[in-house]
Design an enzyme around this catalytic site. Structure first.
Site, PDB file in Angstrom:
ATOM      1  N   LYS A  10       0.845  -1.196   0.000  1.00  0.00           N
ATOM      2  CA  LYS A  10       0.000   0.000   0.000  1.00  0.00           C
ATOM      3  C   LYS A  10       0.876   1.239   0.000  1.00  0.00           C
ATOM      4  CE  LYS A  10      -0.669   1.739   3.683  1.00  0.00           C
ATOM      5  NZ  LYS A  10       0.043   2.788   4.491  1.00  0.00           N
ATOM      6  N   ASP A 138      -6.078   0.361   8.410  1.00  0.00           N
ATOM      7  CA  ASP A 138      -5.879   0.118   6.978  1.00  0.00           C
ATOM      8  C   ASP A 138      -6.591  -1.139   6.490  1.00  0.00           C
ATOM      9  OD1 ASP A 138      -4.315   2.354   6.631  1.00  0.00           O
ATOM     10  OD2 ASP A 138      -2.409   1.290   6.739  1.00  0.00           O
TER      11      ASP A 138
END
Length: 296
Positions: A10, A138
Protein backbone atom coordinates in the site's frame (compact mmCIF):
# COMPACT_ATOMS: atom_id res chain seq x y z
CA UNK A 1 -1.67 -26.83 -6.11
CA UNK A 2 -2.45 -24.68 -3.06
CA UNK A 3 -4.84 -21.75 -3.40
CA UNK A 4 -2.97 -18.43 -3.38
CA UNK A 5 -3.61 -14.73 -2.88
CA UNK A 6 -1.51 -11.63 -3.52
CA UNK A 7 -1.02 -8.99 -0.79
CA UNK A 8 0.08 -5.77 -2.55
CA UNK A 9 2.11 -3.02 -0.94
CA UNK A 10 0.00 0.00 0.00
CA UNK A 11 1.26 3.48 -0.89
CA UNK A 12 -0.12 6.66 0.65
CA UNK A 13 0.12 9.13 -2.23
CA UNK A 14 -0.82 11.76 0.32
CA UNK A 15 -1.68 11.58 4.01
CA UNK A 16 -3.39 14.34 6.02
CA UNK A 17 -3.64 13.81 9.78
CA UNK A 18 -5.73 15.80 12.28
CA UNK A 19 -5.35 16.38 16.00
CA UNK A 20 -5.98 13.41 18.30
CA UNK A 21 -9.59 13.07 19.42
CA UNK A 22 -10.81 12.31 22.94
CA UNK A 23 -10.29 8.57 22.33
CA UNK A 24 -6.71 9.15 21.18
CA UNK A 25 -7.33 8.37 17.51
CA UNK A 26 -6.31 10.81 14.78
CA UNK A 27 -8.72 11.53 11.93
CA UNK A 28 -7.01 11.08 8.59
CA UNK A 29 -7.48 11.55 4.89
CA UNK A 30 -5.33 9.61 2.46
CA UNK A 31 -5.21 8.71 -1.20
CA UNK A 32 -4.04 5.10 -1.33
CA UNK A 33 -2.77 3.20 -4.34
CA UNK A 34 -1.39 -0.33 -4.47
CA UNK A 35 1.77 -1.70 -6.04
CA UNK A 36 2.22 -4.72 -8.25
CA UNK A 37 4.76 -6.02 -5.73
CA UNK A 38 3.94 -7.41 -2.30
CA UNK A 39 3.65 -10.51 -0.15
CA UNK A 40 2.05 -13.82 -1.13
CA UNK A 41 -0.20 -16.14 0.81
CA UNK A 42 -1.10 -19.78 0.13
CA UNK A 43 -3.53 -22.20 1.77
CA UNK A 44 -3.23 -25.99 2.03
CA UNK A 45 -5.60 -28.41 3.79
CA UNK A 46 -4.11 -29.34 7.17
CA UNK A 47 -4.87 -31.24 10.34
CA UNK A 48 -5.11 -27.96 12.25
CA UNK A 49 -5.26 -24.24 11.51
CA UNK A 50 -1.79 -22.75 11.51
CA UNK A 51 0.19 -19.89 10.02
CA UNK A 52 3.74 -20.23 8.77
CA UNK A 53 5.95 -17.33 7.69
CA UNK A 54 8.89 -17.62 5.33
CA UNK A 55 10.78 -15.32 2.96
CA UNK A 56 13.40 -12.59 3.26
CA UNK A 57 11.45 -10.57 5.87
CA UNK A 58 10.18 -13.52 7.90
CA UNK A 59 12.76 -12.89 10.64
CA UNK A 60 11.09 -9.55 11.43
CA UNK A 61 7.91 -11.38 12.43
CA UNK A 62 9.63 -14.13 14.41
CA UNK A 63 8.78 -12.41 17.71
CA UNK A 64 5.09 -12.06 16.79
CA UNK A 65 3.20 -15.05 18.11
CA UNK A 66 -0.07 -13.63 16.78
CA UNK A 67 0.32 -11.85 13.44
CA UNK A 68 -2.45 -10.24 11.40
CA UNK A 69 -2.91 -13.29 9.17
CA UNK A 70 -3.74 -15.44 12.20
CA UNK A 71 -6.01 -12.72 13.58
CA UNK A 72 -7.81 -12.43 10.24
CA UNK A 73 -8.46 -16.19 10.15
CA UNK A 74 -9.88 -16.13 13.67
CA UNK A 75 -12.01 -13.07 12.97
CA UNK A 76 -13.52 -14.64 9.85
CA UNK A 77 -14.22 -17.93 11.63
CA UNK A 78 -15.88 -16.05 14.49
CA UNK A 79 -17.99 -14.08 12.03
CA UNK A 80 -19.45 -17.12 10.24
CA UNK A 81 -19.91 -19.19 13.45
CA UNK A 82 -19.90 -22.57 11.70
CA UNK A 83 -17.39 -25.46 11.78
CA UNK A 84 -14.71 -24.92 9.14
CA UNK A 85 -12.06 -27.18 7.67
CA UNK A 86 -8.53 -26.41 8.95
CA UNK A 87 -5.91 -24.97 6.59
CA UNK A 88 -2.23 -24.19 6.80
CA UNK A 89 -1.63 -20.60 5.71
CA UNK A 90 1.88 -19.89 4.45
CA UNK A 91 2.90 -16.26 4.21
CA UNK A 92 5.83 -15.45 1.96
CA UNK A 93 6.98 -12.18 3.53
CA UNK A 94 8.72 -10.18 0.80
CA UNK A 95 8.00 -6.61 1.96
CA UNK A 96 9.98 -5.00 4.77
CA UNK A 97 8.18 -4.81 8.13
CA UNK A 98 7.25 -1.54 9.91
CA UNK A 99 7.77 0.16 6.57
CA UNK A 100 4.65 2.24 5.91
CA UNK A 101 3.49 -0.19 3.20
CA UNK A 102 0.45 -1.62 4.99
CA UNK A 103 2.03 -5.06 4.77
CA UNK A 104 0.27 -6.57 7.76
CA UNK A 105 -3.13 -5.18 6.73
CA UNK A 106 -2.63 -6.33 3.15
CA UNK A 107 -1.59 -9.80 4.37
CA UNK A 108 -4.77 -9.90 6.48
CA UNK A 109 -6.84 -8.87 3.47
CA UNK A 110 -5.29 -11.62 1.36
CA UNK A 111 -6.05 -14.11 4.13
CA UNK A 112 -9.71 -13.05 4.25
CA UNK A 113 -10.12 -13.32 0.47
CA UNK A 114 -8.30 -16.63 0.36
CA UNK A 115 -10.22 -18.20 3.23
CA UNK A 116 -13.56 -17.06 1.81
CA UNK A 117 -12.58 -18.97 -1.33
CA UNK A 118 -11.24 -22.19 0.21
CA UNK A 119 -13.99 -22.35 2.83
CA UNK A 120 -16.63 -21.76 0.14
CA UNK A 121 -18.26 -18.95 2.12
CA UNK A 122 -21.08 -16.89 0.62
CA UNK A 123 -20.10 -13.68 2.42
CA UNK A 124 -20.59 -10.51 0.39
CA UNK A 125 -17.73 -8.09 -0.21
CA UNK A 126 -19.38 -5.69 2.25
CA UNK A 127 -19.43 -8.35 4.97
CA UNK A 128 -15.81 -9.24 4.32
CA UNK A 129 -14.90 -5.54 4.43
CA UNK A 130 -16.51 -5.23 7.86
CA UNK A 131 -14.33 -8.07 9.14
CA UNK A 132 -11.25 -6.43 7.59
CA UNK A 133 -12.08 -3.08 9.19
CA UNK A 134 -12.14 -4.71 12.62
CA UNK A 135 -8.46 -5.62 12.21
CA UNK A 136 -7.06 -2.08 12.00
CA UNK A 137 -7.23 1.33 10.35
CA UNK A 138 -5.88 0.12 6.98
CA UNK A 139 -7.83 -3.14 7.06
CA UNK A 140 -10.78 -2.18 4.87
CA UNK A 141 -8.68 -0.24 2.35
CA UNK A 142 -6.19 -3.09 1.94
CA UNK A 143 -8.79 -5.84 1.51
CA UNK A 144 -9.14 -5.58 -2.27
CA UNK A 145 -6.21 -3.30 -3.08
CA UNK A 146 -8.22 -0.78 -5.08
CA UNK A 147 -7.18 2.89 -5.25
CA UNK A 148 -9.30 4.71 -2.68
CA UNK A 149 -9.62 7.91 -0.70
CA UNK A 150 -9.70 6.78 2.94
CA UNK A 151 -11.11 9.06 5.63
CA UNK A 152 -12.10 8.96 9.30
CA UNK A 153 -10.01 6.26 10.91
CA UNK A 154 -9.53 4.74 7.48
CA UNK A 155 -12.92 3.06 7.37
CA UNK A 156 -14.70 5.57 5.08
CA UNK A 157 -13.62 4.63 1.58
CA UNK A 158 -14.34 6.42 -1.69
CA UNK A 159 -13.14 4.47 -4.74
CA UNK A 160 -11.08 6.51 -7.17
CA UNK A 161 -12.86 6.80 -10.50
CA UNK A 162 -9.67 6.61 -12.52
CA UNK A 163 -5.99 6.48 -11.64
CA UNK A 164 -3.44 6.10 -14.42
CA UNK A 165 -0.92 3.33 -13.96
CA UNK A 166 2.08 5.03 -12.34
CA UNK A 167 5.64 3.76 -12.59
CA UNK A 168 7.44 4.24 -9.30
CA UNK A 169 10.46 3.31 -7.24
CA UNK A 170 10.14 2.30 -3.57
CA UNK A 171 13.14 2.78 -1.28
CA UNK A 172 13.64 1.80 2.37
CA UNK A 173 16.92 2.34 4.22
CA UNK A 174 16.36 -0.67 6.45
CA UNK A 175 15.43 0.31 10.02
CA UNK A 176 11.82 -0.40 10.96
CA UNK A 177 9.92 2.75 11.95
CA UNK A 178 7.55 2.57 14.90
CA UNK A 179 4.15 4.02 14.06
CA UNK A 180 3.52 4.71 17.75
CA UNK A 181 6.78 6.68 18.05
CA UNK A 182 6.05 8.69 14.92
CA UNK A 183 2.58 9.62 16.14
CA UNK A 184 4.01 10.47 19.57
CA UNK A 185 6.51 12.86 17.98
CA UNK A 186 3.79 14.19 15.66
CA UNK A 187 1.62 15.04 18.67
CA UNK A 188 4.58 16.69 20.41
CA UNK A 189 5.19 18.91 17.36
CA UNK A 190 1.55 20.01 17.62
CA UNK A 191 1.00 20.95 13.96
CA UNK A 192 -2.28 19.36 12.89
CA UNK A 193 -4.32 19.44 9.72
CA UNK A 194 -7.65 21.19 10.40
CA UNK A 195 -9.37 18.42 8.38
CA UNK A 196 -12.15 20.80 7.31
CA UNK A 197 -10.78 21.30 3.80
CA UNK A 198 -11.63 18.45 1.44
CA UNK A 199 -9.38 18.43 -1.63
CA UNK A 200 -11.28 17.63 -4.80
CA UNK A 201 -9.70 14.69 -6.54
CA UNK A 202 -9.37 15.50 -10.23
CA UNK A 203 -9.39 12.94 -13.00
CA UNK A 204 -5.76 12.44 -13.96
CA UNK A 205 -5.00 12.08 -17.65
CA UNK A 206 -1.47 10.80 -17.08
CA UNK A 207 1.27 10.45 -14.47
CA UNK A 208 2.65 13.95 -15.16
CA UNK A 209 -0.71 15.47 -14.27
CA UNK A 210 -1.08 13.20 -11.25
CA UNK A 211 2.38 14.05 -9.90
CA UNK A 212 1.79 17.76 -10.43
CA UNK A 213 -1.43 17.70 -8.41
CA UNK A 214 -0.01 15.42 -5.72
CA UNK A 215 2.83 17.90 -5.24
CA UNK A 216 0.23 20.30 -3.80
CA UNK A 217 -0.54 17.72 -1.09
CA UNK A 218 1.74 16.23 1.60
CA UNK A 219 2.34 13.52 4.18
CA UNK A 220 1.75 15.18 7.55
CA UNK A 221 3.82 12.54 9.38
CA UNK A 222 7.00 13.19 7.42
CA UNK A 223 8.57 15.72 9.80
CA UNK A 224 7.97 13.46 12.79
CA UNK A 225 9.31 10.40 10.96
CA UNK A 226 12.50 12.27 10.02
CA UNK A 227 13.07 12.98 13.71
CA UNK A 228 12.30 9.41 14.82
CA UNK A 229 14.44 7.79 12.12
CA UNK A 230 16.88 10.13 10.29
CA UNK A 231 17.41 7.59 7.49
CA UNK A 232 13.91 8.47 6.25
CA UNK A 233 15.19 11.97 5.51
CA UNK A 234 18.27 10.56 3.82
CA UNK A 235 16.12 8.52 1.44
CA UNK A 236 13.68 11.36 0.73
CA UNK A 237 16.42 13.87 0.06
CA UNK A 238 18.25 11.45 -2.22
CA UNK A 239 15.15 10.60 -4.24
CA UNK A 240 14.07 14.22 -4.55
CA UNK A 241 17.47 15.14 -6.05
CA UNK A 242 17.25 12.59 -8.87
CA UNK A 243 16.15 13.78 -12.35
CA UNK A 244 13.72 10.90 -12.90
CA UNK A 245 11.67 11.69 -9.77
CA UNK A 246 8.54 13.67 -10.61
CA UNK A 247 7.62 13.54 -6.91
CA UNK A 248 9.32 12.06 -3.85
CA UNK A 249 7.29 11.36 -0.70
CA UNK A 250 7.10 9.09 2.32
CA UNK A 251 4.39 6.42 2.57
CA UNK A 252 2.37 5.99 5.76
CA UNK A 253 4.37 6.61 8.93
CA UNK A 254 7.65 5.56 7.23
CA UNK A 255 10.17 4.37 6.57
CA UNK A 256 9.51 3.53 2.90
CA UNK A 257 9.65 6.46 0.49
CA UNK A 258 8.61 6.51 -3.14
CA UNK A 259 9.38 8.41 -6.31
CA UNK A 260 6.87 8.73 -9.13
CA UNK A 261 8.38 8.50 -12.62
CA UNK A 262 7.18 9.38 -16.10
CA UNK A 263 7.61 5.82 -17.44
CA UNK A 264 9.11 2.44 -16.68
CA UNK A 265 12.31 3.50 -18.44
CA UNK A 266 12.85 6.34 -15.96
CA UNK A 267 11.85 4.10 -13.07
CA UNK A 268 14.33 1.43 -14.11
CA UNK A 269 17.13 4.00 -14.42
CA UNK A 270 16.32 5.47 -11.01
CA UNK A 271 16.13 2.07 -9.31
CA UNK A 272 19.46 1.01 -10.76
CA UNK A 273 21.10 4.23 -9.58
CA UNK A 274 19.65 3.86 -6.07
CA UNK A 275 20.97 0.31 -5.86
CA UNK A 276 24.40 1.54 -6.93
CA UNK A 277 24.44 4.53 -4.56
CA UNK A 278 23.18 2.61 -1.53
CA UNK A 279 23.57 -1.18 -1.90
CA UNK A 280 22.20 -1.75 1.61
CA UNK A 281 18.89 -0.04 0.88
CA UNK A 282 15.78 -2.00 -0.13
CA UNK A 283 14.94 -0.75 -3.63
CA UNK A 284 12.07 -1.95 -5.81
CA UNK A 285 10.71 -0.72 -9.11
CA UNK A 286 6.96 -1.14 -9.39
CA UNK A 287 3.74 0.09 -10.91
CA UNK A 288 1.07 1.74 -8.77
CA UNK A 289 -2.66 1.33 -9.32
CA UNK A 290 -4.64 -1.75 -8.48
CA UNK A 291 -6.38 -4.01 -7.97
CA UNK A 292 -3.82 -6.58 -9.11
CA UNK A 293 -4.68 -10.22 -9.86
CA UNK A 294 -3.52 -12.95 -7.50
CA UNK A 295 -1.17 -14.30 -10.19
CA UNK A 296 0.77 -11.00 -10.35
Amino acid sequence: MPATAFAPAKINLFLHVGAPQADGYHPLRSLMAFADIGDRLSADPSAAMEVRVRGPSAHALAHEADNLVARAARALAAHVRTPLAPFRLTLEKLLPVAAGLGGGSSDAGAALRLLREVWGLTLSDAELEAVAASLGADGAACLFGRPVLAEGRGERLTPLAALPAIDAVLVNAGPGVSTAKVYGRFDALGVFDPMDIHPELPTFEDVIEAASWLATQRNDLEAAARLVEPSVGDVLDTLASEPEALLARMSGSGGTCFALCASDIEAEALAERMESLAPDWWVRRCRLGGPWPDDT
